[in-house]
Design a protein around this motif. Structure first.
Motif, PDB file in Angstrom:
ATOM      1  N   ARG A   1       0.845  -1.194   0.000  1.00 44.39           N
ATOM      2  CA  ARG A   1       0.000   0.000   0.000  1.00 44.39           C
ATOM      3  C   ARG A   1       0.879   1.243   0.000  1.00 44.39           C
ATOM      4  O   ARG A   1       1.933   1.278   0.637  1.00 44.39           O
TER       5      ARG A   1
ATOM      6  N   GLU B   1      -3.295  -7.907   4.611  1.00 43.45           N
ATOM      7  CA  GLU B   1      -4.549  -7.262   4.167  1.00 43.45           C
ATOM      8  C   GLU B   1      -5.345  -6.773   5.361  1.00 43.45           C
ATOM      9  O   GLU B   1      -5.882  -5.654   5.346  1.00 43.45           O
TER      10      GLU B   1
ATOM     11  N   GLU C   1      -4.143  -3.690   6.527  1.00 43.95           N
ATOM     12  CA  GLU C   1      -4.168  -2.697   5.447  1.00 43.95           C
ATOM     13  C   GLU C   1      -2.776  -2.235   5.031  1.00 43.95           C
ATOM     14  O   GLU C   1      -2.564  -1.059   4.742  1.00 43.95           O
TER      15      GLU C   1
ATOM     16  N   GLN D   1      -2.544  -3.526  -0.899  1.00 46.99           N
ATOM     17  CA  GLN D   1      -3.750  -3.120  -1.622  1.00 46.99           C
ATOM     18  C   GLN D   1      -3.820  -3.907  -2.918  1.00 46.99           C
ATOM     19  O   GLN D   1      -2.829  -4.496  -3.339  1.00 46.99           O
TER      20      GLN D   1
END
Length: 85
Positions: free
Chosen positions: A4, A76, A79, A82
């Protein structure tokens, strides 16, 4: 999946530390997890990652696939990754 945006990855010895300053998350990866992160950052698919790691480490592809899937689910949930474009 891909790292991410905003997550900083730094090698510390043979391990990798992931930092998400915005959300105050610190996550450590062992050498295999660190290598997966590096390959993912380069745009490799999970199939390509399994193939590379199976060649670099003495582990069955099926075992590796399960372990990497579990790690990816954890990343995931926090977070730190992504969906790839």
């Amino acid at each position: 999946m891909k790292p991410r945006d905003g997550v900083i990855a730094k090698m510390v010895g043979s391990e990798m530390v992931l930092l998400d300053y915005d959300r105050g998350i610190y996550y450590g990866l062992n050498p295999v997890g660190a290598r997966m992160w590096q390959l993912m950052a380069e745009g490799a698919t999970m199939e390509q990652i399994v193939e590379v790691l199976a060649g670099e480490y003495d582990v069955a592809a099926a075992t590796l696939t399960g372990d990497l899937a579990a790690l990816l689910r954890d990343l995931e949930a926090k977070e730190l990754v992504q969906a790839a474009d």
